[in-house]
Write an enzyme that holds these catalytic residues in place. Sequence first.
Site, PDB file in Angstrom:
ATOM      1  N   LYS A 300       0.837  -1.194   0.000  1.00 41.73           N
ATOM      2  CA  LYS A 300       0.000   0.000   0.000  1.00 41.73           C
ATOM      3  C   LYS A 300       0.876   1.250   0.000  1.00 41.73           C
ATOM      4  O   LYS A 300       2.014   1.200   0.463  1.00 41.73           O
ATOM      5  CB  LYS A 300      -0.851   0.022   1.278  1.00 41.73           C
ATOM      6  CG  LYS A 300      -1.971  -0.978   1.321  1.00 41.73           C
ATOM      7  CD  LYS A 300      -2.750  -0.867   2.634  1.00 41.73           C
ATOM      8  CE  LYS A 300      -3.863  -1.896   2.724  1.00 41.73           C
ATOM      9  NZ  LYS A 300      -4.927  -1.709   1.727  1.00 41.73           N
ATOM     10  N   ARG A 374     -10.276 -11.646   2.206  1.00 43.05           N
ATOM     11  CA  ARG A 374     -11.149 -12.689   1.645  1.00 43.05           C
ATOM     12  C   ARG A 374     -10.478 -14.055   1.683  1.00 43.05           C
ATOM     13  O   ARG A 374     -11.142 -15.074   1.814  1.00 43.05           O
ATOM     14  CB  ARG A 374     -11.564 -12.279   0.224  1.00 43.05           C
ATOM     15  CG  ARG A 374     -10.424 -12.136  -0.725  1.00 43.05           C
ATOM     16  CD  ARG A 374     -10.789 -11.326  -1.964  1.00 43.05           C
ATOM     17  NE  ARG A 374     -10.835  -9.881  -1.712  1.00 43.05           N
ATOM     18  CZ  ARG A 374     -11.170  -8.972  -2.616  1.00 43.05           C
ATOM     19  NH1 ARG A 374     -11.506  -9.345  -3.842  1.00 43.05           N
ATOM     20  NH2 ARG A 374     -11.187  -7.692  -2.314  1.00 43.05           N
TER      21      ARG A 374
HETATM   22  N1  BES Z   1      -8.015  -3.828   4.562  1.00 43.82           N
HETATM   23  C1  BES Z   1      -8.228  -3.384   3.238  1.00 43.82           C
HETATM   24  C2  BES Z   1      -9.532  -2.627   3.050  1.00 43.82           C
HETATM   25  C3  BES Z   1      -9.669  -1.321   3.788  1.00 43.82           C
HETATM   26  C4  BES Z   1      -9.452  -0.126   3.126  1.00 43.82           C
HETATM   27  C5  BES Z   1     -10.097  -1.290   5.079  1.00 43.82           C
HETATM   28  C6  BES Z   1      -9.621   1.068   3.784  1.00 43.82           C
HETATM   29  C7  BES Z   1     -10.263  -0.094   5.748  1.00 43.82           C
HETATM   30  C8  BES Z   1     -10.038   1.093   5.097  1.00 43.82           C
HETATM   31  C9  BES Z   1      -8.249  -4.602   2.300  1.00 43.82           C
HETATM   32  O1  BES Z   1      -7.479  -5.671   2.695  1.00 43.82           O
HETATM   33  C10 BES Z   1      -7.732  -4.132   0.993  1.00 43.82           C
HETATM   34  O2  BES Z   1      -6.595  -3.780   0.937  1.00 43.82           O
HETATM   35  N2  BES Z   1      -8.574  -4.125  -0.036  1.00 43.82           N
HETATM   36  C11 BES Z   1      -8.194  -3.688  -1.303  1.00 43.82           C
HETATM   37  C12 BES Z   1      -8.747  -4.654  -2.315  1.00 43.82           C
HETATM   38  C13 BES Z   1      -8.186  -4.485  -3.694  1.00 43.82           C
HETATM   39  C14 BES Z   1      -6.729  -4.890  -3.713  1.00 43.82           C
HETATM   40  C15 BES Z   1      -8.985  -5.350  -4.647  1.00 43.82           C
HETATM   41  C16 BES Z   1      -8.757  -2.294  -1.500  1.00 43.82           C
HETATM   42  O3  BES Z   1      -9.842  -2.008  -1.013  1.00 43.82           O
HETATM   43  O4  BES Z   1      -8.083  -1.468  -2.124  1.00 43.82           O
HETATM   44 MN    MN Z   2      -5.467  -5.476   2.031  1.00 43.04          MN
END
Ligand code: BES
Ligand code: MN
Length: 522
Positions: A300, A374
């Site tokens: 990230k 997931r």
């Molecule tokens: N933990 C994150 C989602 C999240 C984002 C939680 C902001 C709380 C606040 C999750 O694991 C994630 O990174 N999701 C990705 C999915 C994508 C790679 C398809 C996302 O939402 O960007």
């Molecule tokens: Mn994630």
Amino acid sequence: MSFKLAVEFIALKDVRRSAKGKKAVAAPHTLVVFAGADLAMGEATTKLLGDCIETVTRAAQAAGFKGKASSALELWAPVGIDADRLLVLGCAPKQGPDTPAPADHVSIGGYLMGKLGSKGTADVVFDLPQSPEALAEAAADLTLGMRMRAYRFDLYKTKKNDDADSNGALSARVALSDFAGARLAVKARESIAEGVNIARDLVNEPPNVLYPEEFAKRAKALEKLGVVVEILDVKAMQKLGMNALLGVGQGSAHESRMVVMHWNGLKGAKAGKGAKAGSARPIAFIGKGVTFDTGGISIKPAGGMEDMKGDMAGAACVVGLMHALAARKAQVNVIGAIGLVENMPDGKAQRPGDIVTTMSGQTVEVINTDAEGRLVLADVLWRIQSVYDPQFMINLATLTGAILVALGTDHAGLFSNDDELAQRISAAGNATGEKVWRMPLGPAYDKMLDSKFADMKNIGGRHAGSITAAQFLQRFVNKKPWAHLDIAGTGMASPASDINQTWGSGWGVRLLDRLVADHYEK
Ligand code: BES
Ligand code: MN
Ligand code: ZN
């Protein structure tokens, strides 16, 4: 919590109108009364205030106080009353766009607590201009809101300044006609408040302190309430073939864990007595517990990454809920299961392109290591349904940023394969103020997960990110009634409110406790 809050219920006749000694003191005594629209007050309140009503009316006019909920009129050292402070709290229902919302006593309690502060004593005259139908329940709700508002997370602040409420103690007495009823009703509310505050603590803890093993240890503490807590370590999960969960944690210096909590409230003396057919079968709650989500190799961006310590809010909610249910001895058999991992980039970390065989036997091509929640839930859902055959499964997860785009922070996303379950969750959400909004599922979305090399990919593409995430989970649910709550927008960093001033909201504990109480207890 960093200051002591004691709340008890007393009879109206025992209200203390005066401050001892009448001298100004560091810990003031506050008299709290309620006023509705146009300063309407209850009979007991009017009697208690006596001549002082004139002062209150004048002050209200001068201050523009109209008795609205979430507003108050504050009179310090008022003439004619020897309390150090008279607090007139608005309780007129907030007007919605079309219908007036019912008075929300939890929020009123939260607002009251904010006004009282952390020191002194208070007598709260719970005599509303329009007496609620269930007066004792309403008074108990008021104290639930007070406890939620009183929550602080300052474990890591070593410098306590003067205005901080570190050493404070507030002792409040709530006076009402049915004080005996309130004393009964408050028991469950205390359990629920504890559950919410436990969930908040877990979400607020920093990720160097709260890694999977430590999280499991905290869940284990539920044993003192009679919850049976089973902890599966990496070896045990390898044996079971939980490769999707393990793949996410393999880049971390901290070992992964799965925790299964059992509350058997229907077992023993009460089992069978009046229980509906089949209701001894457990209900199951499952939580995503990524104690820190860097994204892994699909790392990230740095900005705001610290928030990803909250990526275990689903698991925190499940632990808080299990606490609430066990502490109030809920008459139901419940399983709480959480998958605990840390998602880190490392030489041993999972790569984009890796293919893992999940516990279900289905294979997943990991396109993006940041779509890890997931993968964790896939194995936990599979394990719980195949071993315990629950009546339903509800999972909670801070699953997608996309749910924030769709719904913001006011509603969690609800996905379900079962209309009755979805309807019940929505109703419990409206009743508690932890609102959900149902989102669609369908074969067209499911198709977006098809992979060139495996049974499925772990991401669906740019569009409908929250829905494809839910579709992924559904592939690990064998037609069993199931609901997925995407709490990325509500479980952490949610805006402050009358009942929540902290970062980790504890979202979901009250909603699910209500769902259980309304439909699944004997
Ligand atoms: N933990 C994150 C989602 C999240 C984002 C939680 C902001 C709380 C606040 C999750 O694991 C994630 O990174 N999701 C990705 C999915 C994508 C790679 C398809 C996302 O939402 O960007
Ligand atoms: Mn994630
Ligand atoms: Zn995540």
